[in-house]
Scaffold this active site. Structure first.
Site, short mmCIF file in Angstrom:
data_model
loop_
_atom_site.label_atom_id
_atom_site.label_comp_id
_atom_site.label_asym_id
_atom_site.label_seq_id
_atom_site.Cartn_x
_atom_site.Cartn_y
_atom_site.Cartn_z
N ASP A 1 -50.56 61.54 -14.23
CA ASP A 1 -51.15 62.70 -13.56
C ASP A 1 -51.64 63.76 -14.53
O ASP A 1 -51.21 63.83 -15.68
CB ASP A 1 -50.10 63.35 -12.64
CG ASP A 1 -49.78 62.52 -11.42
OD1 ASP A 1 -50.32 61.40 -11.29
OD2 ASP A 1 -48.98 63.00 -10.59
N HIS B 1 -46.88 62.14 -16.72
CA HIS B 1 -47.94 63.14 -16.86
C HIS B 1 -48.53 63.09 -18.26
O HIS B 1 -47.92 62.58 -19.19
CB HIS B 1 -47.39 64.54 -16.58
CG HIS B 1 -46.89 64.72 -15.19
ND1 HIS B 1 -45.65 64.27 -14.78
CD2 HIS B 1 -47.48 65.29 -14.10
CE1 HIS B 1 -45.49 64.56 -13.50
NE2 HIS B 1 -46.56 65.17 -13.07
#
Length: 247
Positions: free
Chosen positions: A66, A212
């Site tokens: 992400d 992430h």
């Protein structure tokens, strides 16, 4: 049913108040909790389907990354190439517009990209109204379509939060909401070993791993997660739409 109960709760409060104020307050409190729980609980299915696994008969897992594309995108792509891993990048539209070359490189290397809203309003997405939700989805979609010439099919909400307006907006745009099976909290934890220690016990065939990019230790965390998963016999794949499961 949840929204209907929430709408009727104030009426119940008025009707119950002369007889039992506590009961009226309890009804209102319960109606709020029934809305708040699936809003804040990323994988809760009460407001609509959330993909949390994919169907497979092999020891396969799906790596999702992400918050990109960020400055470490090139390093991440080189890392994924070294380990022969394919991943899905849930990207912010505003960053994709600023660095379209990074998005193109992601796709060129054999990975996929998906919608993670345009501006990533992580503190407020859970309470946005339909117009703003639609704008976040549409602007990110348009950015990715301009860059990749392909419409995104998948969406992940910022921090996984959602509200009753999200699923109708996704349905109108033919997007599916993707959650996760294994989360390492690498947005908070900074030591790769701590992140891997949270993810490893949650791995199983068909698991969705969320990590992430853009943090100081992102590249190292992704690498250690890949190594730990492969040591346990897992391979990384990007599942087809037909494989995606919502309990």
């Amino acid at each position: 049913m949840i929204l209907g109960f929430a709408a009727l709760a104030p009426v119940a409060l008025v009707l119950l108040w002369p007889y039992s104020p506590a009961a009226g307050i309890a009804v209102v409190w319960l109606s709020h909790m029934l809305v708040l729980y699936p809003t804040l609980r990323a994988n809760a299915q009460w407001l609509g389907p959330v993909v949390t696994r994919f169907a497979t008969t092999r020891k396969e897992i799906w790596l999702t990354i992400d918050d990109g594309p960020t400055d470490d995108t090139a390093a991440l792509l080189d890392l994924l190439d070294r380990h022969s891993v394919k991943a899905t990048f849930f990207v912010k539209g505003v960053l994709a517009e600023a660095h379209p070359e990074r998005v193109r490189e992601i796709v060129t290397r054999g990975h996929s990209v998906a919608n993670h809203t345009h501006t990533h309003p992580s503190g407020s997405f859970w309470c946005l109204l339909p117009r703003r939700i639609g704008s976040e989805l549409d602007e990110c979609n348009r950015a990715l379509e301009r860059i990749t010439e392909k419409a995104p099919r998948l969406f992940r909400a910022p921090v996984g939060m959602k509200n009753p307006f999200v699923h109708p907006a996704l349905a109108r745009r033919n997007l599916r909401l993707v959650g996760w099976s294994a989360r390492g909290f690498d947005g908070v934890l900074t030591k790769p070993a701590d992140v891997v220690a949270r993810i490893a016990p949650r791995l199983s065939p068909g698991a969705i791993v969320v990590l992430h990019q853009g943090r100081d230790a992102s590249v190292e965390i992704v690498e250690q997660t890949i190594v730990a998963a492969k040591e346990r016999g897992y391979e990384f794949v990007i599942p087809t739409d037909e494989q995606l499961l919502a309990p």
